[in-house]
Design a protein around this motif. Structure first.
Motif, PDB file in Angstrom:
ATOM      1  N   LEU A  78       0.851  -1.185   0.000  1.00  0.00           N
ATOM      2  CA  LEU A  78       0.000   0.000   0.000  1.00  0.00           C
ATOM      3  C   LEU A  78       0.886   1.235   0.000  1.00  0.00           C
ATOM      4  N   ASN A  79       0.741   2.062  -1.019  1.00  0.00           N
ATOM      5  CA  ASN A  79       1.430   3.347  -1.103  1.00  0.00           C
ATOM      6  C   ASN A  79       0.452   4.460  -0.780  1.00  0.00           C
ATOM      7  N   ALA A  80       0.878   5.380   0.063  1.00  0.00           N
ATOM      8  CA  ALA A  80       0.038   6.520   0.452  1.00  0.00           C
ATOM      9  C   ALA A  80       0.765   7.813   0.124  1.00  0.00           C
ATOM     10  N   GLN A  81       0.079   8.710  -0.592  1.00  0.00           N
ATOM     11  CA  GLN A  81       0.637  10.023  -0.917  1.00  0.00           C
ATOM     12  C   GLN A  81      -0.168  11.069  -0.163  1.00  0.00           C
ATOM     13  N   PHE A  82       0.304  11.434   1.051  1.00  0.00           N
ATOM     14  CA  PHE A  82      -0.456  12.334   1.911  1.00  0.00           C
ATOM     15  C   PHE A  82      -0.413  13.776   1.403  1.00  0.00           C
ATOM     16  N   THR A  83       0.770  14.215   0.969  1.00  0.00           N
ATOM     17  CA  THR A  83       0.929  15.536   0.353  1.00  0.00           C
ATOM     18  C   THR A  83       1.901  15.364  -0.808  1.00  0.00           C
ATOM     19  N   ASP A  84       2.208  16.448  -1.486  1.00  0.00           N
ATOM     20  CA  ASP A  84       3.167  16.357  -2.589  1.00  0.00           C
ATOM     21  C   ASP A  84       4.528  15.876  -2.112  1.00  0.00           C
ATOM     22  N   ASN A  85       4.865  16.167  -0.856  1.00  0.00           N
ATOM     23  CA  ASN A  85       6.200  15.849  -0.345  1.00  0.00           C
ATOM     24  C   ASN A  85       6.225  14.735   0.698  1.00  0.00           C
ATOM     25  N   PHE A  86       5.059  14.322   1.188  1.00  0.00           N
ATOM     26  CA  PHE A  86       4.993  13.363   2.291  1.00  0.00           C
ATOM     27  C   PHE A  86       4.242  12.118   1.839  1.00  0.00           C
ATOM     28  N   SER A  87       4.916  10.952   1.958  1.00  0.00           N
ATOM     29  CA  SER A  87       4.323   9.692   1.499  1.00  0.00           C
ATOM     30  C   SER A  87       4.660   8.569   2.470  1.00  0.00           C
ATOM     31  N   GLY A  88       4.034   7.431   2.272  1.00  0.00           N
ATOM     32  CA  GLY A  88       4.280   6.276   3.130  1.00  0.00           C
ATOM     33  C   GLY A  88       4.071   4.976   2.379  1.00  0.00           C
ATOM     34  N   VAL A  89       4.660   3.900   2.895  1.00  0.00           N
ATOM     35  CA  VAL A  89       4.576   2.578   2.275  1.00  0.00           C
ATOM     36  C   VAL A  89       4.432   1.526   3.367  1.00  0.00           C
ATOM     37  N   VAL A  90       3.529   0.567   3.137  1.00  0.00           N
ATOM     38  CA  VAL A  90       3.459  -0.639   3.960  1.00  0.00           C
ATOM     39  C   VAL A  90       3.438  -1.827   3.007  1.00  0.00           C
ATOM     40  N   GLN A  91       4.328  -2.785   3.223  1.00  0.00           N
ATOM     41  CA  GLN A  91       4.385  -3.982   2.378  1.00  0.00           C
ATOM     42  C   GLN A  91       4.421  -5.226   3.256  1.00  0.00           C
ATOM     43  N   ALA A  92       3.599  -6.191   2.921  1.00  0.00           N
ATOM     44  CA  ALA A  92       3.603  -7.487   3.610  1.00  0.00           C
ATOM     45  C   ALA A  92       3.945  -8.568   2.593  1.00  0.00           C
ATOM     46  N   VAL A  93       4.821  -9.487   2.977  1.00  0.00           N
ATOM     47  CA  VAL A  93       5.255 -10.533   2.061  1.00  0.00           C
ATOM     48  C   VAL A  93       5.149 -11.899   2.722  1.00  0.00           C
ATOM     49  N   SER A  94       4.730 -12.869   1.948  1.00  0.00           N
ATOM     50  CA  SER A  94       4.686 -14.263   2.394  1.00  0.00           C
ATOM     51  C   SER A  94       5.692 -15.040   1.550  1.00  0.00           C
TER      52      SER A  94
END
Length: 395
Positions: A78-94
């Motif tokens: 899941l990629n999140a783009q909160f603002t033009d300069n602020f973002s986040g990532v969560v990745q789960a792998v099996s």
């Protein structure tokens, strides 16, 4: 460990619920994607296992002559783009690595802030920046082979910490300077105060990268605890001192890498070499590298890869060890070998690739070749062949 499982489950639930909300509500700040590999490999070595990660003892070979454990995985991001300069990532792998199960693990969980067009920083769980392909080492679709050469790419560990990247435009080249600090907390291998710097230069079709990392390494298993706790308490000062030098549970380690790739589109050349130095412990000093060349003809990409591992830096106790157990531990950590492999990639469509690959690995004289699940009938220095078939996909 129970708290870690709860945290992982919560992170996955939040990520998926956010993605579902974003898709239902039409919020383009969130993007759900993923990748995976369905693979099967056969090994002619029936007295030991080729493993997906240096911490894993089982894979393909003695435990199962044919297995999907070496390459099969699926991941959701899941990629999140909160603002033009602020973002986040969560990745789960099996995947069957580290925990020796397909239990989902959080492989990425960080936020990123772009302070300027030249400088950005990430905080949280990021990919340990060891190699040229670290950022997409797990993404089979992104590489031409069934798997990146295991002589170099045998770590699948995330780092919890902070990273900063500063890019400099120098004519036709872009120079990226990456600094990082954090720790690795894994099932068997921990690294404290992990810090390093990497420099990458991109110019046209060429990329060059060099890195150096240091940290306090703790490699711990039940058998290591039993062996070194016993030997370090023996009433034989010289043998106890030798055991203290070889103990891998608290070692100042370093990791250095250098790599180059040239890819004008119709063909590619990639070469990389690393040195991991944990000497004088039984983990020793390992220098390894590979070179790979391939050609693209329509949807087909054949390639040829050669690789080499030189393992040393350990002091064999020899006659100091009348019981032979410490000598055996030192000898079994000799992973010197070389290999040659041929691969064929077929891009079925934009998001799916089918690959066939065959590798012949020759362990050097006396070498265990980095294999796990070693059986009593194993012969050091013997060669074997791996044959693999994979289907890689992204979504």
């Amino acid at each position: 460990m129970h708290q870690k499982k709860q945290w992982i489950a919560l992170a996955i639930s939040l990520a998926l619920s956010q993605a579902a909300w974003a898709q239902d509500g039409g919020d383009d700040r969130f993007k759900l994607s993923g990748f995976g590999t369905l693979g099967v490999t056969h090994s002619t070595e029936d007295q030991a296992d080729v493993t997906p990660d240096f911490q894993t003892t089982r894979g393909v070979g003695a435990s199962n002559a044919t297995s999907g454990k070496l390459d099969s995985r699926v991941a959701v991001q899941l990629n999140a783009q909160f603002t033009d300069n602020f973002s986040g990532v969560v990745q789960a792998v099996s995947e069957y690595a580290v925990t020796e199960s397909y239990k989902p693990e959080i492989s990425l969980a960080h936020v990123k802030y772009r302070f300027s067009s030249a400088f950005s920083a990430r905080l949280g769980r990021i990919t340990a920046p060891l190699y040229m392909l670290s950022e997409y080492q797990r993404v089979g679709y992104a590489v031409p082979w069934a798997r990146p050469p295991q002589e170099v790419y045998n770590y699948l560990l995330p780092m919890d910490g902070v990273e900063g990247v500063y890019n400099i435009n120098a004519g036709e080249a872009v120079i990226g300077i990456q600094g990082f600090y954090g720790r690795i907390n894994s099932e068997k291998a921990d690294v404290d105060a992990m810090r390093g710097v990497a420099v990458q230069v991109d110019r046209g079709s060429s990329s060059f990268r060099v890195s150096h990392i240091r940290g306090k390494v703790h490699y711990v298993t039940d058998s290591i605890n039993a062996l070194f706790d016993t030997y370090r308490n023996l009433p034989i000062p010289a043998l106890a001192a030798a055991a203290a030098r070889l103990d891998p549970r608290d070692v100042d380690g370093s990791f250095s890498g250098i790599g180059y790739s040239y890819d004008p589109g119709t063909w590619f050349l990639r070469a990389e070499a690393i040195q991991a130095d944990y000497s004088p412990s039984i983990s020793g000093k390992t220098t390894s590298g590979y070179a790979s060349v391939g050609f693209r003809h329509g949807s087909l990409t054949p390639s040829l890869t050669v690789a080499h591992v030189d393992s040393g830096g350990r002091e064999l106790p020899g006659t100091l060890d009348p019981f032979g157990l410490l000598n055996g531990a030192v000898l079994s950590n000799n992973s010197s070998r070389h290999s040659i492999g041929a691969a064929l990639r077929w891009d079925v469509r934009d998001s799916i690739a089918v690959k066939l690959q065959a590798n012949h690995i020759q362990n050097h004289a006396g070498s265990f070749g980095g294999l796990g699940n070693v059986q009593p009938g194993f012969q050091p220095g013997r060669g074997y062949t791996l044959v693999s078939a994979t289907v890689d996909f992204v979504f």
